[in-house]
Design a protein around this motif. Structure first.
Motif, short mmCIF file in Angstrom:
data_model
loop_
_atom_site.label_atom_id
_atom_site.label_comp_id
_atom_site.label_asym_id
_atom_site.label_seq_id
_atom_site.Cartn_x
_atom_site.Cartn_y
_atom_site.Cartn_z
N ALA A 34 40.39 49.57 40.68
CA ALA A 34 39.43 48.93 41.59
C ALA A 34 38.22 48.47 40.77
CB ALA A 34 39.01 49.90 42.69
N LEU A 35 37.89 47.18 40.85
CA LEU A 35 36.83 46.60 40.01
C LEU A 35 35.72 46.02 40.87
CD1 LEU A 35 39.25 44.68 37.61
CD2 LEU A 35 38.01 46.78 37.06
N LYS A 36 34.53 45.93 40.25
CA LYS A 36 33.39 45.32 40.92
C LYS A 36 32.61 44.48 39.91
CE LYS A 36 29.62 46.21 44.12
NZ LYS A 36 28.92 47.24 44.93
N GLY A 37 32.11 43.33 40.37
CA GLY A 37 31.37 42.44 39.47
C GLY A 37 32.15 41.15 39.24
N LYS A 38 31.68 40.38 38.24
CA LYS A 38 32.34 39.11 37.91
C LYS A 38 32.76 39.12 36.45
CE LYS A 38 29.94 36.30 41.35
NZ LYS A 38 29.15 35.07 41.60
N ASP A 39 33.95 38.52 36.22
CA ASP A 39 34.45 38.48 34.85
C ASP A 39 33.85 37.28 34.11
OD1 ASP A 39 35.79 36.20 35.71
OD2 ASP A 39 37.75 37.15 35.80
#
Length: 428
Positions: free
Chosen positions: A177-182
């Motif tokens: 599970a990820l949060k933010g922008k790549d």
């Protein structure tokens, strides 16, 4: 009315269709596996042999789901819900399997966490994860991950352009599970990381960074601990190991007009991606990830099993050969060779003097292999007839049979192409 009582001395008629006389074969198989696991909890068994018994029980359970549970689900899907000789409807059997398998999984991880792992630590065989590493161990782990593991990983972010990937049967995977922008400005959500099978699942730490003679770490622990290195610009909100078990029972319709080997080869190509029957999840699984995986694998909540430890626990069996501690293993057993075969004469000369009976595994299988070898080169042998059920990747017997055929002998071999899980080797 009551059935008339038979005269004294005459046997009473027995109804052989009475379900009371029969055990359900699926539940019986699970009970057998409980007895295998009991050997892992038996303190009188050498420690590393107990570890092997644990791993055997895990592998047995894998095969149980791949074959028995897969068949149950298929029959129920086809509308075949009638009870067998034991009188239990198939739907009820599936429910009982879930109940007993859940308890078995709990017992397996309790055996690992509460019995084997602490006892091995007392013997200098340590398994650790990130929370237990020293600064030197963390430094080594980071370098090892960067150099040996990260270059062969291919994380896949899930979105409308990147659907859920194909997951191979019983392979190690992580949902992240990820949060933010790549780096491309895309919002992080959930990614899937598939661990290549080329990577060892259990890795030994060098003695320079540990006080234990044998210090191991699971690949899954390294993946979880250094997941942020795979997702620059994104924050890891959580990780979850998962492993899917698929239907491995091949359904082959025999047709005289078809080449069985070719049909089997085609079926084997898709076996690794067949219908899913079980989902194993790490303890850290969130409801969001759990539901996402169940939907993508077409499974129900009752098909999910939460593991109190690594989902690839069966891979710990590799430690048995990595640890040189004969005192923690059964004494090495050397099978004997019958006296008539020790005279130095050829096998055929020995057999001319009388029959020889071999009792395996107490007596060596080497004379059987030697018989085939001598038959392959003996000019008096004109033909060899052989039945092979399972052959190894590098079979001496097959090699000698090929030599015999090349030397002009008539060689006929019947091979069981459908020996379960050895089909590909036998076809080869």
């Amino acid at each position: 009315m009551h059935a008339p009582t038979p005269p004294a001395g005459e046997p009473r008629a027995v109804n052989l269709k009475d379900p009371a006389f029969y055990l359900n074969r699926e539940l019986s198989a699970l009970e057998f596996n409980v007895r295998v696991l009991a050997q892992a909890r038996d303190a009188s068994v050498p420690l590393l042999e107990r570890l092997r018994f644990l791993c055997i029980s895990v592998r047995n359970l894998d095969e149980f789901f791949e074959v028995r549970v897969a068949s149950l689900k298929r029959w129920i899907a086809y509308g075949e819900g009638r009870p067998g000789a034991d009188g239990l409807p198939l739907g009820e059997v599936l429910g009982l399997v879930r109940e007993k398998a859940t308890q078995l999984v709990k017992s397996q991880y309790a055996t690992w966490n509460e019995a084997l792992r602490p006892e091995m630590a007392r013997q200098g065989i340590v398994f650790s994860d990130g929370a237990q590493w020293s600064r030197a161990q963390r430094s080594w782990a980071s370098e090892h991950f960067s150099r040996e593991i990260l270059p062969v990983l291919s994380p896949l972010g899930l979105d409308s352009a990147h659907p859920f990937p194909r997951i191979l049967n019983k392979s190690l995977n992580l949902a992240v599970a990820l949060k933010g922008k790549d780096a491309f400005g895309r919002e992080g959500n959930i990614a899937v990381v598939r661990a290549p099978r080329s990577l060892p699942r259990v890795i030994r730490m060098p003695e320079a960074v540990t006080d234990a003679p044998f210090h191991f770490v699971f690949l899954s622990s390294l993946l979880e601990h250094f997941m942020d290195m795979m997702s620059p610009g994104l924050r890891v909100r959580g990780t979850c190991q998962f492993r899917v078990t698929r239907d491995s029972e091949l359904e082959i319709e025999e047709d005289e007009g078809k080449n069985l080997a070719r049909v089997l080869s085609e079926e084997l190509r898709e076996r690794g991606y067949a219908e899913a029957v079980r989902l194993e999840l790490g303890e850290q699984s969130t409801p969001e990830i759990r539901q996402m995986l169940l939907v993508n694998f077409g499974l129900k909540d009752t098909d999910a099993y939460v593991c109190d430890g690594p989902v690839n626990l069966h891979r710990v069996s590799a430690v048995y050969d990595m640890v040189d501690r004969p005192d923690l293993k059964y004494a090495q057993f050397t099978p004997t060779i019958p006296a008539p075969l020790l005279s130095g004469a050829g096998i055929f000369d020995a057999l001319d003097q009388g029959d020889v009976i071999l009792h395996h595994p107490f007596e060596s299988f080497a004379p059987v292999i030697e018989l085939v070898r001598q038959a392959a080169v003996d000019p008096d042998v004109l033909a060899i007839r052989q039945i092979l059920y399972r052959v190894g990747q590098d079979s001496q017997v097959v090699g000698y049979l090929i030599d015999a055929a090349r030397s002009g002998k008539e060689v006929t071999v019947v091979i069981e192409l459908r020996a379960r899980f050895d089909e590909e080797t036998n076809i080869g």
